[in-house]
Design a protein around this motif. Structure first.
Motif, mmCIF file in Angstrom:
data_model
loop_
_atom_site.group_PDB
_atom_site.id
_atom_site.type_symbol
_atom_site.label_atom_id
_atom_site.label_comp_id
_atom_site.label_asym_id
_atom_site.label_seq_id
_atom_site.Cartn_x
_atom_site.Cartn_y
_atom_site.Cartn_z
ATOM 1 N N TYR A 17 0.758 -1.459 -0.038
ATOM 2 C CA TYR A 17 0.124 0.316 0.175
ATOM 3 C C TYR A 17 0.534 1.217 -0.179
ATOM 4 O O TYR A 17 0.076 2.284 0.433
ATOM 5 C CB TYR A 17 -1.188 0.085 0.838
ATOM 6 C CG TYR A 17 -1.559 -0.710 0.981
ATOM 7 C CD1 TYR A 17 -3.450 -0.634 0.697
ATOM 8 C CD2 TYR A 17 -1.728 -2.531 1.228
ATOM 9 C CE1 TYR A 17 -4.063 -1.651 0.239
ATOM 10 C CE2 TYR A 17 -3.126 -2.889 0.905
ATOM 11 C CZ TYR A 17 -3.986 -2.827 0.667
ATOM 12 O OH TYR A 17 -5.317 -3.461 0.359
ATOM 13 N N PHE A 59 -3.420 1.348 -7.434
ATOM 14 C CA PHE A 59 -4.305 1.971 -7.117
ATOM 15 C C PHE A 59 -4.418 3.704 -8.225
ATOM 16 O O PHE A 59 -4.821 4.390 -7.636
ATOM 17 C CB PHE A 59 -3.248 2.772 -5.842
ATOM 18 C CG PHE A 59 -2.969 1.964 -4.729
ATOM 19 C CD1 PHE A 59 -4.622 1.104 -4.017
ATOM 20 C CD2 PHE A 59 -1.825 0.745 -4.744
ATOM 21 C CE1 PHE A 59 -4.030 0.161 -3.420
ATOM 22 C CE2 PHE A 59 -1.810 0.053 -4.150
ATOM 23 C CZ PHE A 59 -2.805 -0.657 -3.328
ATOM 24 N N MET A 84 -6.687 2.497 -10.628
ATOM 25 C CA MET A 84 -9.002 3.051 -9.064
ATOM 26 C C MET A 84 -8.365 4.416 -9.948
ATOM 27 O O MET A 84 -9.718 5.218 -9.803
ATOM 28 C CB MET A 84 -8.355 2.578 -7.736
ATOM 29 C CG MET A 84 -8.716 0.877 -8.134
ATOM 30 S SD MET A 84 -7.829 0.789 -6.117
ATOM 31 C CE MET A 84 -9.593 1.556 -5.981
ATOM 32 N N VAL A 85 -7.706 5.932 -9.396
ATOM 33 C CA VAL A 85 -7.548 7.444 -9.917
ATOM 34 C C VAL A 85 -8.465 7.307 -11.087
ATOM 35 O O VAL A 85 -8.790 8.131 -11.385
ATOM 36 C CB VAL A 85 -5.965 7.618 -9.474
ATOM 37 C CG1 VAL A 85 -5.886 8.967 -9.658
ATOM 38 C CG2 VAL A 85 -5.874 6.687 -8.314
ATOM 39 N N GLY A 115 -14.175 1.389 -2.832
ATOM 40 C CA GLY A 115 -12.672 0.294 -2.478
ATOM 41 C C GLY A 115 -12.804 -0.596 -1.067
ATOM 42 O O GLY A 115 -12.690 -0.305 -0.395
ATOM 43 N N LEU A 141 -5.825 2.261 2.840
ATOM 44 C CA LEU A 141 -6.472 2.510 0.897
ATOM 45 C C LEU A 141 -6.828 3.512 0.718
ATOM 46 O O LEU A 141 -6.693 3.744 -0.417
ATOM 47 C CB LEU A 141 -7.889 0.806 0.735
ATOM 48 C CG LEU A 141 -7.927 1.226 -0.907
ATOM 49 C CD1 LEU A 141 -6.939 0.615 -1.720
ATOM 50 C CD2 LEU A 141 -9.082 0.077 -1.263
ATOM 51 N N ARG A 142 -7.596 4.487 1.308
ATOM 52 C CA ARG A 142 -8.176 5.816 1.328
ATOM 53 C C ARG A 142 -6.661 6.580 1.488
ATOM 54 O O ARG A 142 -6.759 7.622 -0.060
ATOM 55 C CB ARG A 142 -9.363 5.813 2.213
ATOM 56 C CG ARG A 142 -9.367 7.142 2.300
ATOM 57 C CD ARG A 142 -10.231 7.749 3.335
ATOM 58 N NE ARG A 142 -11.679 7.671 3.684
ATOM 59 C CZ ARG A 142 -12.420 7.507 3.346
ATOM 60 N NH1 ARG A 142 -12.452 8.985 2.002
ATOM 61 N NH2 ARG A 142 -14.201 7.262 2.934
ATOM 62 N N THR A 186 -3.963 5.540 -0.150
ATOM 63 C CA THR A 186 -3.009 5.529 -0.723
ATOM 64 C C THR A 186 -4.196 5.712 -2.399
ATOM 65 O O THR A 186 -2.918 6.591 -2.991
ATOM 66 C CB THR A 186 -2.613 3.944 -0.702
ATOM 67 O OG1 THR A 186 -2.615 3.469 0.502
ATOM 68 C CG2 THR A 186 -2.324 3.617 -2.230
ATOM 69 N N VAL A 187 -5.346 5.745 -2.173
ATOM 70 C CA VAL A 187 -5.679 6.069 -3.206
ATOM 71 C C VAL A 187 -5.715 7.430 -3.244
ATOM 72 O O VAL A 187 -5.737 8.783 -4.645
ATOM 73 C CB VAL A 187 -7.165 5.317 -3.650
ATOM 74 C CG1 VAL A 187 -8.596 6.335 -4.517
ATOM 75 C CG2 VAL A 187 -7.070 4.401 -4.051
ATOM 76 N N ALA A 196 -4.036 10.019 -5.908
ATOM 77 C CA ALA A 196 -4.400 11.273 -6.995
ATOM 78 C C ALA A 196 -4.423 12.805 -6.858
ATOM 79 O O ALA A 196 -4.117 13.527 -7.651
ATOM 80 C CB ALA A 196 -6.255 11.055 -6.890
ATOM 81 N N ILE A 246 -12.676 11.880 -4.689
ATOM 82 C CA ILE A 246 -12.631 10.665 -4.039
ATOM 83 C C ILE A 246 -12.582 10.666 -3.116
ATOM 84 O O ILE A 246 -13.789 9.544 -2.301
ATOM 85 C CB ILE A 246 -11.391 10.085 -4.282
ATOM 86 C CG1 ILE A 246 -11.122 10.392 -6.067
ATOM 87 C CG2 ILE A 246 -10.966 9.141 -4.127
ATOM 88 C CD1 ILE A 246 -9.394 9.699 -6.437
ATOM 89 N N CYS A 305 -16.305 8.028 -2.491
ATOM 90 C CA CYS A 305 -15.729 6.941 -2.536
ATOM 91 C C CYS A 305 -15.787 6.538 -0.993
ATOM 92 O O CYS A 305 -15.404 7.340 0.222
ATOM 93 C CB CYS A 305 -14.818 6.544 -2.743
ATOM 94 S SG CYS A 305 -14.570 7.287 -5.029
#
Length: 490
Positions: free
Chosen positions: A137, A167, A170-171, A187, A200-201, A203-204, A208, A219, A223
């Motif tokens: 991650y 990731f 995903m972005v 996610g 996870l939040r 990282t994404v 971004a 996001i 999300c």
């Protein structure tokens, strides 16, 4: 003769083998899962399959995906058998086989991840789940923040339309979904990582932000990333497992063996809906962290206790460590005296009866889970699973002697030789660096603790550092077994 596994042959499978009772041709995608390994197929996919067997969740079928060359090989194997998987449950009381059919497609794996981005951007995908291992991650071990300096992150920030990482894909897909008005997705991390949804939040959203701060804000606001605790012992698949599935009369290129235990505890935060996994045994709760703490500290931390000692003493399997009187005694004492005092009860389990359950699960001789597999990636697993108990013990003034012994055993293991003189092959993403430090630590034990990215302030904690120094010195002078005996006799 074994029956080749695919849709057209399901009715030819032996009668004792359970199989999908639903019409797979009518399933509609709803979940895209990145990282289609054995654990996903024995765990999340199984829960969804069970719902489908009840006539439910027919619009939540799984599309597989990945970003590594190994994922392309898995796609090829699964595509040849219509994405079906045989799960073989191994229990001392008997074994059984079941074919699960919750996955219906697998995205082509290509450089730049164009097909993955396209599929993630599709409106039918409402949950994106992921298993990339706890070390995947991009978390800075020293700060717990996002590692912006990693080469893959630098690449994805500069090339957001051709990312290398899951990731980044995903972005890129979320950018398209926002522009098209498709909306966000949930996610869902299924990795053994504390606060995995929060990780996870981070990282994404952080990735971004490097290329599009406005998108990052969208996001973060739209999300959802529920935390979840997952549990099922699932060994790697090798020739023995492929031979075993043929004994059931099935030719399956990617069978999965697993124990007779599963647990999945999830925060109920899904921005685009979810399957009713609680109907088939999952638990939705507002307090995942208590379950997570018990499992990560006692099971995953305990795994590091026995796998490192097992590797050094040439005990190849986890069940074998439970038959080794010394390893089992060290494991039980560390659990009872140094881990359990810092673990609270959860609904259904006290720490004491959870330990009893672990002893039973780890002792299952049918599960050929190797000490090598469990010891893999110690550079992520020791900070994530073991050192939290060290910090709690130091803060509470309780013993950390056994945990210091575990860290000394890891340092000895990373030297790359067992006590019988055999070679331990590289078993960590950072093996060359670890081995170099382990060689130094043979004469200067504190050199190991100077890996600040792993130990941080613990390197200067007298109650831990002195014990580590003493144990590693004893292991090198007299051996692992005498050090274990000294710990048990203390």
């Amino acid at each position: 003769m074994a029956v080749p596994l695919r849709n057209a042959t399901l009715d030819r499978l032996p009668g004792a083998v359970a199989r999908p009772g639903y019409d797979r041709s009518r399933l509609v995608p709803g979940i895209l899962h990145i990282g289609v390994g054995n654990f996903h197929r024995a765990h999340q996919s199984w829960y969804l399959h069970r719902l489908m067997q009840q006539g439910l969740a027919q619009d939540w079928a799984i599309v597989g995906a990945g970003v590594r060359p190994a994922d392309a090989a898995m796609r090829e194997r699964l595509a040849a058998q219509d994405y079906l998987t045989t799960l073989i449950e191994l229990d001392p009381s008997g074994r059984s086989a079941e074919v699960v059919g919750a996955m219906i497609d697998f995205v082509p794996v290509e450089e730049g991840n164009g097909p993955l981005i396209d599929r993630l951007a599709s409106p039918d995908i409402r949950i994106v789940s992921i298993t990339v291992t706890e070390g995947g991650y991009f978390i800075d071990p020293a700060t717990g923040g996002f590692d912006t300096a990693h080469a893959d992150i630098v690449h994805d920030a500069a090339n957001p339309d051709r990312p290398r990482t899951a990731f980044g894909a995903m972005v890129a897909a979320l950018r398209r979904r926002r522009e098209a008005g498709t909306g966000p997705f949930t996610g869902l991390s299924c990795d053994n990582l504390q606060s995995n949804g929060d990780a996870l939040r981070q990282t994404v959203v952080s990735l971004a932000r490097l290329s599009d701060p406005e998108l990052a804000g969208w996001i973060d606001a739209r999300c959802t990333f529920p935390n979840a605790m997952v549990d099922c012992i699932v060994p790697a698949t090798g020739p023995e497992e492929r031979a075993l599935v043929r004994e059931f009369g099935i030719e399956d290129a990617a069978p999965v063996t697993h124990e007779n235990f599963r647990q999945w505890v999830i925060e109920d935060r899904f921005c685009q809906g979810r399957p009713d996994w609680d109907r088939v045994g999952a638990t939705f709760t507002d307090d995942v962290h208590a379950f997570e703490r018990m499992k990560i500290r006692m099971l995953n931390g305990g795994h590091q206790v026995i796998s490192n000692l097992g590797e050094l003493l040439s005990v190849p399997t986890i069940s074998g460590t439970m038959r080794h009187a010394g390893i089992r005694a060290v494991f039980e004492r560390i659990e009872r005296e140094e881990i359990m005092p810092h673990v609270a009860p959860v609904p259904g389990h006290t720490p004491a009866n959870y330990l009893d359950l672990l002893l039973k699960r780890f002792s299952n001789p049918m599960i050929l889970d190797t000490t090598r597999r469990v010891a893999f990636d110690g550079s992520s697993r020791h900070p994530g699973f073991v050192l939290g108990s060290v910090r709690d013990g130091l803060a509470a003034g309780t013993s950390v002697e056994g945990l210091a012994l575990v860290e000394a055993a890891w340092a000895r293991m990373c030297h790359g030789t067992r006590e019988d003189g055999s070679t331990i092959e590289p078993n960590d993403p950072f093996w060359p660096e670890l081995q170099a430090v382990a060689v130094r630590a043979r004469r200067e034990p504190r050199a190991w603790l100077e890996m600040r990215q792993t130990y941080g302030e613990l390197a200067a904690a007298p109650g831990f550092a002195a014990a580590f120094d003493r144990w590693l010195t004893l292991i090198w002078r007299e051996g692992t077994a005498p050090a274990m005996t000294a710990y048990l006799d203390a």
